[in-house]
Write a protein that holds these residues in place. Structure first.
Motif, PDB file in Angstrom:
ATOM      1  N   ILE A  33      14.460 -10.133  -3.171  1.00 18.55           N
ATOM      2  CA  ILE A  33      15.437  -9.059  -3.404  1.00 18.55           C
ATOM      3  C   ILE A  33      15.738  -8.953  -4.898  1.00 18.55           C
ATOM      4  O   ILE A  33      15.833  -7.844  -5.444  1.00 18.55           O
ATOM      5  CB  ILE A  33      16.734  -9.312  -2.612  1.00 18.55           C
ATOM      6  N   ALA A  34      15.875 -10.098  -5.571  1.00 18.99           N
ATOM      7  CA  ALA A  34      16.118 -10.087  -7.021  1.00 18.99           C
ATOM      8  C   ALA A  34      14.948  -9.444  -7.763  1.00 18.99           C
ATOM      9  O   ALA A  34      15.148  -8.698  -8.731  1.00 18.99           O
ATOM     10  CB  ALA A  34      16.344 -11.516  -7.521  1.00 18.99           C
ATOM     11  N   LEU A  90      12.779  -4.777 -10.699  1.00 16.45           N
ATOM     12  CA  LEU A  90      11.771  -3.717 -10.791  1.00 16.45           C
ATOM     13  C   LEU A  90      12.414  -2.334 -10.828  1.00 16.45           C
ATOM     14  O   LEU A  90      11.904  -1.419 -11.473  1.00 16.45           O
ATOM     15  CB  LEU A  90      10.809  -3.807  -9.600  1.00 16.45           C
ATOM     16  N   GLU A  91      13.528  -2.200 -10.139  1.00 11.70           N
ATOM     17  CA  GLU A  91      14.215  -0.905 -10.067  1.00 11.70           C
ATOM     18  C   GLU A  91      15.456  -0.880 -10.957  1.00 11.70           C
ATOM     19  O   GLU A  91      16.369  -0.092 -10.730  1.00 11.70           O
ATOM     20  CB  GLU A  91      14.608  -0.626  -8.607  1.00 11.70           C
ATOM     21  N   ARG A  92      15.481  -1.720 -11.973  1.00 10.43           N
ATOM     22  CA  ARG A  92      16.684  -1.872 -12.794  1.00 10.43           C
ATOM     23  C   ARG A  92      17.124  -0.583 -13.478  1.00 10.43           C
ATOM     24  O   ARG A  92      18.309  -0.415 -13.778  1.00 10.43           O
ATOM     25  CB  ARG A  92      16.483  -2.971 -13.836  1.00 10.43           C
ATOM     26  N   ILE A 137      19.376   1.128 -10.826  1.00  7.79           N
ATOM     27  CA  ILE A 137      20.452   0.378 -10.184  1.00  7.79           C
ATOM     28  C   ILE A 137      21.480  -0.019 -11.240  1.00  7.79           C
ATOM     29  O   ILE A 137      21.127  -0.625 -12.259  1.00  7.79           O
ATOM     30  CB  ILE A 137      19.914  -0.888  -9.489  1.00  7.79           C
ATOM     31  N   ARG A 138      22.725   0.318 -10.997  1.00  4.26           N
ATOM     32  CA  ARG A 138      23.787  -0.074 -11.925  1.00  4.26           C
ATOM     33  C   ARG A 138      24.027  -1.578 -11.830  1.00  4.26           C
ATOM     34  O   ARG A 138      24.037  -2.154 -10.746  1.00  4.26           O
ATOM     35  CB  ARG A 138      25.079   0.680 -11.604  1.00  4.26           C
ATOM     36  N   TRP A 187      23.500  -8.127 -10.177  1.00  4.06           N
ATOM     37  CA  TRP A 187      23.117  -8.310  -8.783  1.00  4.06           C
ATOM     38  C   TRP A 187      21.988  -9.321  -8.653  1.00  4.06           C
ATOM     39  O   TRP A 187      21.969 -10.123  -7.700  1.00  4.06           O
ATOM     40  CB  TRP A 187      22.713  -6.972  -8.168  1.00  4.06           C
ATOM     41  N   ALA A 188      21.055  -9.316  -9.589  1.00  2.00           N
ATOM     42  CA  ALA A 188      19.969 -10.293  -9.550  1.00  2.00           C
ATOM     43  C   ALA A 188      20.514 -11.711  -9.767  1.00  2.00           C
ATOM     44  O   ALA A 188      20.093 -12.663  -9.089  1.00  2.00           O
ATOM     45  CB  ALA A 188      18.928  -9.958 -10.619  1.00  2.00           C
TER      46      ALA A 188
END
Length: 269
Positions: free
Chosen positions: A189-190, A195-197, A200-201, A206-207
């Motif tokens: 998930i991290a 990869l989609e940073r 994603i805010r 979150w990682a």
């Protein structure tokens, strides 16, 4: 790869490029061009199949060696048994009812039902977003880890710590399934988040939260006295093996997707 790893990898690659330009390497290349070109490709940053994959495979080999060492010493090493016992007793003496109850509820997130709920939620998001490559990696990480934990527990038949468990666990002790699944599931998930940073805010937050959760799950198993240190270490190593495999599968799929789409450069992980 994230930006934090890009500079070290670039430094390694530039150093290797200078190495391949040395006179004796140039001479070796003239005699064995295919061999030298193969080595150069495996240590380059042109795409994931170069240095990133080489490093991941190297880490996998070291990881597997450590896991094998722990497994082999599980019944043969007095030193490992002493560490397991001393750490378990130390945390048992520090245990309070309030903290134990808090960790008990927290560790339920790592049960089969907790992992299944998180897996279904993440899989549903990936399906809606049509991230098929991510979904394959998620399946490899979670299902591979789950199957490995199940059969490894059956093979070793290790009993849980005696007299210090906060509650009675029914399955065998080695390896820690909570730790293995936490690292594999929240590790991948991290990876997805990084990869989609761009979309994603607070992606790094979150990682990082995924990493903190994984560490706390392992600690909770020790604090509650339901696992030995070697169980948790073995779980982390087993989960990380499947995580590395999942990342390799993901990057391979993304690489071929980009090539088939006519896009030459793959966005770094």
């Amino acid at each position: 790869m994230t930006d934090i790893f890009q500079k070290p990898l670039t430094l390694i690659t530039s150093t290797l490029d200078r190495f391949f330009r040395l006179p004796w390497m140039q001479q070796l290349q003239r005699k064995h061009p295919k061999l030298v070109q193969f080595l150069h490709n495996r240590l380059g940053l042109q795409n994931f199949l170069g240095l990133p994959l080489t490093l991941l495979l190297g880490i996998s080999i070291i990881n597997y060696a450590l896991l094998s060492e722990i497994a082999e010493n599980l019944v043969n090493s007095p030193g490992m048994k002493a560490v397991d016992s001393s750490v378990g007793l130390f945390l048992y003496r520090l245990r309070t009812d309030a903290m134990a109850q808090a960790f008990y509820y927290f560790t339920q997130l790592g049960t089969t039902w907790g992992v299944a709920a998180t897996f279904i939620l993440v899989a549903a998001v990936l399906l809606v977003k049509k991230r098929w490559h991510y979904l394959v990696a998620l399946l490899v990480a979670v299902l591979g880890t789950g199957a490995s934990v199940y059969f490894t527990k059956l093979y070793f038949h290790r009993e849980r710590p005696l007299d210090i468990g906060y509650y009675k666990a029914s399955s065998f002790s080695f390896p820690s399934g909570h730790s293995a699944e936490a690292l594999a599931l929240f590790g991948i998930i991290a990876v997805f988040i990084l990869l989609e940073r761009d979309h994603i805010r607070f992606a790094r937050f979150w990682a990082t939260l995924c990493v903190v959760y994984t560490v706390l799950i392992g600690f909770s198993r020790l604090y509650l006295g339901v696992h030995f240190v070697s169980d948790v270490a073995g779980g982390y190593l087993l989960g990380s093996l499947w995580l590395i495999l999942a990342v390799c599968v993901l990057e391979y799929l993304l690489l071929h997707y980009k090539q088939n789409s006519g896009i030459k450069k793959l966005r770094p992980l």
